[in-house]
Design an enzyme around this catalytic site. Structure first.
Site, PDB file in Angstrom:
ATOM      1  N   SER A 101       1.234  -0.569   2.357  1.00  0.00           N
ATOM      2  CA  SER A 101       0.845   0.832   2.340  1.00  0.00           C
ATOM      3  C   SER A 101      -0.374   0.993   1.445  1.00  0.00           C
ATOM      4  O   SER A 101      -0.420   0.434   0.350  1.00  0.00           O
ATOM      5  CB  SER A 101       1.997   1.700   1.822  1.00  0.00           C
ATOM      6  OG  SER A 101       1.636   3.066   1.806  1.00  0.00           O
ATOM      7  N   HIS A 105      -8.972   6.876  -2.365  1.00  0.00           N
ATOM      8  CA  HIS A 105      -9.641   8.125  -2.736  1.00  0.00           C
ATOM      9  C   HIS A 105     -11.044   7.785  -3.245  1.00  0.00           C
ATOM     10  O   HIS A 105     -11.218   7.409  -4.406  1.00  0.00           O
ATOM     11  CB  HIS A 105      -8.874   8.857  -3.833  1.00  0.00           C
ATOM     12  CG  HIS A 105      -7.537   9.377  -3.413  1.00  0.00           C
ATOM     13  ND1 HIS A 105      -7.391  10.445  -2.554  1.00  0.00           N
ATOM     14  CD2 HIS A 105      -6.279   8.984  -3.739  1.00  0.00           C
ATOM     15  CE1 HIS A 105      -6.098  10.697  -2.372  1.00  0.00           C
ATOM     16  NE2 HIS A 105      -5.413   9.819  -3.074  1.00  0.00           N
ATOM     17  N   HIS A 115      -5.485   6.716   4.562  1.00  0.00           N
ATOM     18  CA  HIS A 115      -4.144   6.158   4.371  1.00  0.00           C
ATOM     19  C   HIS A 115      -3.840   5.226   5.532  1.00  0.00           C
ATOM     20  O   HIS A 115      -4.232   5.488   6.680  1.00  0.00           O
ATOM     21  CB  HIS A 115      -3.111   7.291   4.323  1.00  0.00           C
ATOM     22  CG  HIS A 115      -1.715   6.848   4.684  1.00  0.00           C
ATOM     23  ND1 HIS A 115      -1.197   7.000   5.957  1.00  0.00           N
ATOM     24  CD2 HIS A 115      -0.741   6.254   3.953  1.00  0.00           C
ATOM     25  CE1 HIS A 115       0.033   6.529   5.989  1.00  0.00           C
ATOM     26  NE2 HIS A 115       0.328   6.062   4.791  1.00  0.00           N
ATOM     27  N   ASN A 117      -0.430   2.472   6.773  1.00  0.00           N
ATOM     28  CA  ASN A 117       0.872   1.903   6.460  1.00  0.00           C
ATOM     29  C   ASN A 117       1.384   1.153   7.673  1.00  0.00           C
ATOM     30  O   ASN A 117       1.305   1.653   8.794  1.00  0.00           O
ATOM     31  CB  ASN A 117       1.850   3.017   6.074  1.00  0.00           C
ATOM     32  CG  ASN A 117       3.254   2.486   5.829  1.00  0.00           C
ATOM     33  OD1 ASN A 117       4.035   2.337   6.757  1.00  0.00           O
ATOM     34  ND2 ASN A 117       3.563   2.225   4.576  1.00  0.00           N
ATOM     35  N   VAL A 118       1.879  -0.054   7.458  1.00  0.00           N
ATOM     36  CA  VAL A 118       2.594  -0.793   8.499  1.00  0.00           C
ATOM     37  C   VAL A 118       3.878  -1.323   7.876  1.00  0.00           C
ATOM     38  O   VAL A 118       3.879  -1.759   6.724  1.00  0.00           O
ATOM     39  CB  VAL A 118       1.756  -1.946   9.097  1.00  0.00           C
ATOM     40  CG1 VAL A 118       0.670  -1.406  10.016  1.00  0.00           C
ATOM     41  CG2 VAL A 118       1.128  -2.817   8.016  1.00  0.00           C
ATOM     42  N   ARG A 119       4.973  -1.297   8.627  1.00  0.00           N
ATOM     43  CA  ARG A 119       6.269  -1.604   8.021  1.00  0.00           C
ATOM     44  C   ARG A 119       7.254  -2.150   9.055  1.00  0.00           C
ATOM     45  O   ARG A 119       7.120  -1.932  10.257  1.00  0.00           O
ATOM     46  CB  ARG A 119       6.844  -0.350   7.363  1.00  0.00           C
ATOM     47  CG  ARG A 119       6.982   0.806   8.328  1.00  0.00           C
ATOM     48  CD  ARG A 119       7.131   2.147   7.602  1.00  0.00           C
ATOM     49  NE  ARG A 119       7.109   3.255   8.560  1.00  0.00           N
ATOM     50  CZ  ARG A 119       5.992   3.828   9.002  1.00  0.00           C
ATOM     51  NH1 ARG A 119       4.817   3.396   8.590  1.00  0.00           N
ATOM     52  NH2 ARG A 119       6.039   4.824   9.873  1.00  0.00           N
ATOM     53  N   HIS A 154     -11.323   7.225  15.461  1.00  0.00           N
ATOM     54  CA  HIS A 154     -10.354   7.320  16.553  1.00  0.00           C
ATOM     55  C   HIS A 154     -10.577   6.237  17.609  1.00  0.00           C
ATOM     56  O   HIS A 154      -9.607   5.751  18.203  1.00  0.00           O
ATOM     57  CB  HIS A 154     -10.404   8.709  17.184  1.00  0.00           C
ATOM     58  CG  HIS A 154      -9.698   9.747  16.366  1.00  0.00           C
ATOM     59  ND1 HIS A 154     -10.296  10.384  15.304  1.00  0.00           N
ATOM     60  CD2 HIS A 154      -8.437  10.231  16.434  1.00  0.00           C
ATOM     61  CE1 HIS A 154      -9.443  11.233  14.764  1.00  0.00           C
ATOM     62  NE2 HIS A 154      -8.304  11.156  15.420  1.00  0.00           N
ATOM     63  N   HIS A 184       4.204  24.100   5.490  1.00  0.00           N
ATOM     64  CA  HIS A 184       4.187  25.286   4.635  1.00  0.00           C
ATOM     65  C   HIS A 184       2.813  25.954   4.591  1.00  0.00           C
ATOM     66  O   HIS A 184       2.701  27.117   4.206  1.00  0.00           O
ATOM     67  CB  HIS A 184       4.642  24.925   3.216  1.00  0.00           C
ATOM     68  CG  HIS A 184       3.770  23.940   2.516  1.00  0.00           C
ATOM     69  ND1 HIS A 184       3.693  22.616   2.879  1.00  0.00           N
ATOM     70  CD2 HIS A 184       2.920  24.086   1.463  1.00  0.00           C
ATOM     71  CE1 HIS A 184       2.850  21.984   2.079  1.00  0.00           C
ATOM     72  NE2 HIS A 184       2.359  22.862   1.212  1.00  0.00           N
ATOM     73  N   ARG A 269       9.490   1.140  -7.039  1.00  0.00           N
ATOM     74  CA  ARG A 269       8.640   1.178  -8.233  1.00  0.00           C
ATOM     75  C   ARG A 269       7.825   2.472  -8.210  1.00  0.00           C
ATOM     76  O   ARG A 269       6.917   2.637  -7.392  1.00  0.00           O
ATOM     77  CB  ARG A 269       7.724  -0.045  -8.267  1.00  0.00           C
ATOM     78  CG  ARG A 269       6.921  -0.197  -9.557  1.00  0.00           C
ATOM     79  CD  ARG A 269       6.138  -1.496  -9.488  1.00  0.00           C
ATOM     80  NE  ARG A 269       5.321  -1.758 -10.650  1.00  0.00           N
ATOM     81  CZ  ARG A 269       5.745  -2.308 -11.767  1.00  0.00           C
ATOM     82  NH1 ARG A 269       7.006  -2.645 -11.904  1.00  0.00           N
ATOM     83  NH2 ARG A 269       4.906  -2.542 -12.769  1.00  0.00           N
TER      84      ARG A 269
END
Length: 309
Positions: A101, A105, A115, A117-119, A154, A184, A269
């Site tokens: 992940s 910035h 960002h 992420n691969v999992r 893209h 929100h 962590r």
């Protein structure tokens, strides 16, 4: 919903995923160091409940104000609530999860935050066959919009997915637009990209290859944008807008992001989980950009779901 793991998925396959993710982390860090000119620190850690990880972090770099590229491989005896909300039948099951992940910035307001992420996840409910699935994605959060950046981002995200099925790209793009959305605020976090979870429909080898492809397309997607924008002149106005919009990033990660919730609920962590937070941020009550400004154009033209390619 996830399907039972097939007999071919065992320790050898899980270890292959682990090695792939460790190599991916190293290659991404190398590429980002080449752009920034600085070095990522390395922090290897262990988790008392099982497993551990490797955190790679840079702060106050020449280009990257704060960024992290983390690998984790953790295990537990009981699934966290964030992982069983959509699959209650796995409640209490032993589990194992691993992934890479990252959040970057940049310092320059014209360079977008990103960002990726691969999992991989596997659970073994008592009396039932194990279940496994992959997830992944990458998205872009600009503070000033550029058409060429969005089209390139893209196009690269699409190239990572379409070899595995033409129908997957519109589905994963839509999934990204829907997931990275601040309910929100009723506004998108950024311009999207690709996102999928609970994915095993192609079988282990092809699902693994798809996830590997997404990870490997991150650098070709992001590095050219960062190179193009990192030296753009800016002033206090642009910096102030960047810090204000970073607040939206914080809100999403703390309120809505399932990965953040999973990490905290599973005793991960904390420093590694919250490395996604920007180093400086500000909030301002009912701020509205000046009509016709570049800031207004970001909200009106870029932070809306669009078909960029």
């Amino acid at each position: 919903m996830s399907t039972p793991v097939n007999a071919a998925v065992g320790g050898q396959e899980v270890e292959a995923v682990r090695h792939c993710l460790i190599d991916l982390q190293a290659s991404i860090v190398d590429a980002l160091e080449a752009v920034d000119g600085g070095r990522f620190l390395r922090d290897e850690w262990r988790r008392p409940e099982g497993g551990g990880g490797i955190s790679r972090l840079i702060e106050e770099g020449q280009v990257i104000e704060r960024g992290g590229v983390n690998f984790s491989h953790v295990k537990g005896s009981s699934m966290p609530k964030s992982a069983t909300a959509q699959r209650p039948e796995l409640e209490g099951a032993p589990w194992e999860a691993m992934g890479v992940s990252l959040v970057i910035h940049p310092r320059n307001p014209y360079a977008p935050t990103t960002h990726m992420n691969v999992r991989f996840f596997i659970a073994e409910p008592e009396g039932r066959a194990p279940v496994w699935w992959f997830g992944g994605g990458m998205d872009l959060t600009p503070y000033y919009g550029f058409e060429e950046d969005c089209r390139h981002w893209h196009a690269t995200a699409k190239a990572a997915v379409v070899p595995f099925g033409e129908a997957l790209w519109p589905r994963f793009k839509r999934g990204c637009d829907q997931y990275f959305y601040l309910k929100h605020r009723q506004e998108p976090r950024g311009v999207g990209g690709t996102f999928y979870d609970d994915f095993n429909e192609l079988g282990f080898e092809a699902s693994f290859a798809l996830t590997r492809s997404v990870g490997e397309h991150f650098v070709p997607g992001y590095a050219p944008i960062l190179e193009r924008r990192k030296d753009t002149p800016y002033g206090e106005r642009e910096r102030d807008w960047q810090l204000y919009r970073r607040g939206r990033y914080v809100e999403f990660n703390l309120v809505w992001d399932r990965g953040t919730h999973f990490g905290l609920q599973s005793n991960g962590r904390t420093e590694a989980i919250l490395m996604s937070m920007p180093p400086l941020v500000r909030w301002q009550y009912m701020r509205r950009p000046e009509p016709g400004s570049a800031e207004a154009r970001l909200l009106e033209h870029f932070l809306v779901p669009r078909d960029w390619v």
